[in-house]
Design a protein around this motif. Structure first.
Motif, mmCIF file in Angstrom:
data_model
loop_
_atom_site.group_PDB
_atom_site.id
_atom_site.type_symbol
_atom_site.label_atom_id
_atom_site.label_comp_id
_atom_site.label_asym_id
_atom_site.label_seq_id
_atom_site.Cartn_x
_atom_site.Cartn_y
_atom_site.Cartn_z
ATOM 1 N N LEU A 192 0.968 -1.196 0.047
ATOM 2 C CA LEU A 192 -0.045 -0.081 -0.068
ATOM 3 C C LEU A 192 0.965 1.366 -0.002
ATOM 4 O O LEU A 192 1.684 1.454 0.842
ATOM 5 C CB LEU A 192 -0.987 0.200 1.364
ATOM 6 N N ALA A 193 0.818 1.966 -1.017
ATOM 7 C CA ALA A 193 1.581 3.280 -1.022
ATOM 8 C C ALA A 193 1.059 4.354 -1.838
ATOM 9 O O ALA A 193 0.128 4.102 -2.510
ATOM 10 C CB ALA A 193 2.939 2.855 -1.771
ATOM 11 N N VAL A 194 1.256 5.749 -1.558
ATOM 12 C CA VAL A 194 0.755 6.731 -1.951
ATOM 13 C C VAL A 194 1.690 7.881 -2.310
ATOM 14 O O VAL A 194 2.637 7.795 -1.489
ATOM 15 C CB VAL A 194 -0.342 7.532 -1.057
ATOM 16 N N ALA A 195 1.576 8.762 -3.049
ATOM 17 C CA ALA A 195 2.646 9.885 -3.395
ATOM 18 C C ALA A 195 2.258 10.870 -2.249
ATOM 19 O O ALA A 195 1.275 11.335 -1.974
ATOM 20 C CB ALA A 195 2.324 10.363 -4.472
ATOM 21 N N ALA A 196 3.341 11.178 -1.449
ATOM 22 C CA ALA A 196 3.259 12.197 -0.634
ATOM 23 C C ALA A 196 3.390 13.971 -1.295
ATOM 24 O O ALA A 196 4.279 13.901 -2.116
ATOM 25 C CB ALA A 196 4.431 12.413 0.294
ATOM 26 N N HIS A 197 2.384 14.315 -1.190
ATOM 27 C CA HIS A 197 2.372 15.740 -1.837
ATOM 28 C C HIS A 197 2.949 16.859 -1.022
ATOM 29 O O HIS A 197 3.055 16.659 -0.077
ATOM 30 C CB HIS A 197 0.756 16.116 -2.031
ATOM 31 N N PRO A 198 3.361 17.979 -1.811
ATOM 32 C CA PRO A 198 4.188 19.014 -1.062
ATOM 33 C C PRO A 198 3.205 19.910 0.029
ATOM 34 O O PRO A 198 3.932 20.071 0.913
ATOM 35 C CB PRO A 198 4.365 20.176 -2.158
ATOM 36 N N ASP A 199 1.855 19.734 -0.025
ATOM 37 C CA ASP A 199 1.207 20.479 0.863
ATOM 38 C C ASP A 199 1.042 19.504 2.177
ATOM 39 O O ASP A 199 0.438 20.055 3.312
ATOM 40 C CB ASP A 199 -0.270 20.904 0.274
ATOM 41 N N GLY A 200 1.798 18.365 2.271
ATOM 42 C CA GLY A 200 1.712 17.432 3.336
ATOM 43 C C GLY A 200 0.658 16.507 3.447
ATOM 44 O O GLY A 200 0.464 15.707 4.117
ATOM 45 N N GLY A 201 -0.186 16.709 2.160
ATOM 46 C CA GLY A 201 -1.361 15.629 1.995
ATOM 47 C C GLY A 201 -0.675 14.472 1.401
ATOM 48 O O GLY A 201 0.694 14.274 0.936
ATOM 49 N N HIS A 202 -1.345 13.661 0.908
ATOM 50 C CA HIS A 202 -1.098 12.321 -0.128
ATOM 51 C C HIS A 202 -2.033 11.930 -1.057
ATOM 52 O O HIS A 202 -3.270 12.301 -0.504
ATOM 53 C CB HIS A 202 -0.528 11.214 0.743
ATOM 54 N N GLY A 203 -1.963 11.318 -1.910
ATOM 55 C CA GLY A 203 -2.908 11.047 -2.970
ATOM 56 C C GLY A 203 -2.301 10.287 -4.176
ATOM 57 O O GLY A 203 -1.295 9.563 -3.951
ATOM 58 N N HIS A 204 -2.928 10.461 -5.394
ATOM 59 C CA HIS A 204 -2.558 9.809 -6.682
ATOM 60 C C HIS A 204 -1.070 10.153 -6.828
ATOM 61 O O HIS A 204 -0.596 11.345 -6.768
ATOM 62 C CB HIS A 204 -3.536 10.054 -7.472
ATOM 63 N N PRO A 205 -0.504 9.158 -7.570
ATOM 64 C CA PRO A 205 -0.870 7.861 -7.672
ATOM 65 C C PRO A 205 -0.794 7.119 -6.478
ATOM 66 O O PRO A 205 0.071 7.425 -5.407
ATOM 67 C CB PRO A 205 0.377 7.326 -8.544
ATOM 68 N N VAL A 206 -1.749 6.173 -6.271
ATOM 69 C CA VAL A 206 -1.738 5.099 -5.466
ATOM 70 C C VAL A 206 -1.684 3.758 -5.933
ATOM 71 O O VAL A 206 -1.915 3.330 -6.812
ATOM 72 C CB VAL A 206 -3.350 5.136 -4.721
ATOM 73 N N LEU A 207 -0.756 2.969 -4.915
ATOM 74 C CA LEU A 207 -0.424 1.846 -5.339
ATOM 75 C C LEU A 207 -1.167 0.892 -4.307
ATOM 76 O O LEU A 207 -1.038 1.038 -3.050
ATOM 77 C CB LEU A 207 0.997 1.444 -4.957
ATOM 78 N N LEU A 208 -1.933 -0.306 -4.957
ATOM 79 C CA LEU A 208 -2.785 -1.018 -4.221
ATOM 80 C C LEU A 208 -2.206 -2.641 -4.806
ATOM 81 O O LEU A 208 -2.277 -2.948 -5.586
ATOM 82 C CB LEU A 208 -4.172 -0.918 -4.582
ATOM 83 N N GLY A 209 -1.537 -3.091 -3.734
ATOM 84 C CA GLY A 209 -1.206 -4.647 -3.809
ATOM 85 C C GLY A 209 -2.610 -5.624 -3.882
ATOM 86 O O GLY A 209 -3.494 -5.171 -3.290
ATOM 87 N N ARG A 210 -2.423 -6.611 -4.618
ATOM 88 C CA ARG A 210 -3.822 -7.403 -5.000
ATOM 89 C C ARG A 210 -4.157 -8.109 -3.770
ATOM 90 O O ARG A 210 -5.532 -7.882 -3.585
ATOM 91 C CB ARG A 210 -2.992 -8.496 -5.743
ATOM 92 N N ASP A 211 -3.341 -7.921 -2.648
ATOM 93 C CA ASP A 211 -4.277 -8.444 -1.393
ATOM 94 C C ASP A 211 -5.227 -7.446 -0.778
ATOM 95 O O ASP A 211 -6.114 -7.750 -0.104
ATOM 96 C CB ASP A 211 -3.251 -8.634 -0.276
ATOM 97 N N HIS A 212 -5.195 -6.142 -1.217
ATOM 98 C CA HIS A 212 -5.866 -5.247 -0.800
ATOM 99 C C HIS A 212 -7.158 -4.526 -1.746
ATOM 100 O O HIS A 212 -7.901 -4.058 -1.506
ATOM 101 C CB HIS A 212 -4.974 -3.820 -0.708
ATOM 102 N N TRP A 213 -7.273 -5.360 -2.908
ATOM 103 C CA TRP A 213 -8.400 -4.900 -3.869
ATOM 104 C C TRP A 213 -9.515 -5.312 -3.519
ATOM 105 O O TRP A 213 -10.545 -4.287 -3.502
ATOM 106 C CB TRP A 213 -8.119 -5.673 -5.212
ATOM 107 N N ALA A 214 -9.786 -6.463 -2.938
ATOM 108 C CA ALA A 214 -11.138 -6.702 -2.578
ATOM 109 C C ALA A 214 -11.623 -5.738 -1.272
ATOM 110 O O ALA A 214 -12.551 -4.936 -1.465
ATOM 111 C CB ALA A 214 -11.220 -8.261 -1.911
ATOM 112 N N GLY A 215 -10.772 -5.283 -0.308
ATOM 113 C CA GLY A 215 -11.102 -4.427 0.846
ATOM 114 C C GLY A 215 -11.232 -3.078 0.290
ATOM 115 O O GLY A 215 -12.413 -2.191 0.732
ATOM 116 N N ALA A 216 -10.526 -2.697 -0.555
ATOM 117 C CA ALA A 216 -10.521 -1.236 -1.170
ATOM 118 C C ALA A 216 -11.822 -1.155 -2.160
ATOM 119 O O ALA A 216 -12.512 -0.194 -2.069
ATOM 120 C CB ALA A 216 -9.331 -0.994 -1.998
ATOM 121 N N ALA A 217 -12.219 -2.387 -2.652
ATOM 122 C CA ALA A 217 -13.590 -2.166 -3.501
ATOM 123 C C ALA A 217 -14.590 -1.951 -2.770
ATOM 124 O O ALA A 217 -15.358 -1.265 -2.971
ATOM 125 C CB ALA A 217 -13.473 -3.500 -4.552
#
Length: 192
Positions: A122-147
């Motif tokens: 599970l990974a996300v881009a850290a944005h300069p404003d301190g937030g985070h978001g896309h791109p987002v990496l979802l490993g296959r084990d997380h697909w069902a839960g994320a869906a």
């Protein structure tokens, strides 16, 4: 191990006034640019989720695998669910998810977020404003839960929040601009 690309491009662009997938950008359409970023970064397979104006996007854009999200009016969550479902039969161990309206995203940022991808990532881009978001990496084990967590316009946000102890924040501000094009007055961002 293969890392898929999942491009969400189904929205009607209500704030912009038309579907952003159809916006002109460089020598083509914004959707082609966004798909090219994922392809150049090595994402394979690549799935593009369309909805609003899907027939026109298909007719005008050169895209790899495209799926039509019939439920696109319900929000981004339905597009994430449709895209992840399309990736289940593939050999991809993980998927990099991004949005059509981020012209400043780069292959370097996608590669950085996708680095060392595993089924449990599970990974996300850290944005300069301190937030985070896309791109987002979802490993296959997380697909069902994320869906399951993807409802309305909330995509994977709630799932990522619930699993923040496993979430890798990846600094990418030096290789990408994370501004999204939401309103007509931002059209200048597309002149680059």
């Amino acid at each position: 191990m293969a890392t898929a690309g999942l491009l969400l491009a189904a929205g009607a662009g209500r704030r912009y006034g038309r579907p952003k997938a159809l916006l002109a950008y460089r020598d083509g359409l914004l959707v082609e640019h966004a798909a090219g970023i994922l392809t150049t970064a090595g994402c394979d397979p690549l799935v593009v989720v369309l909805g609003a104006a899907a027939d026109e996007v298909r007719a005008r854009a050169r895209l790899p695998q495209v799926i039509h999200n019939e439920a696109w009016p319900t929000g981004m969550g339905s597009s994430l669910r449709a895209g992840l479902a399309a990736l289940v039969p593939t050999l991809a161990v993980a998927a990099v998810v991004t949005l059509v309206d981020m012209p400043g995203l780069t292959p370097a940022a996608v590669r950085r977020v996708a680095r060392d991808a595993t089924a449990g990532s599970l990974a996300v881009a850290a944005h300069p404003d301190g937030g985070h978001g896309h791109p987002v990496l979802l490993g296959r084990d997380h697909w069902a839960g994320a869906a399951r967590a993807a409802v309305g316009d909330r995509g994977a946000r709630d799932y990522l929040r619930a699993h923040r102890d496993r979430l890798r924040l990846v600094p990418c501000a030096d290789v990408a601009d994370f501004t999204d094009v939401d309103r007509p007055e931002q059209a200048g961002l597309l002149d680059a």
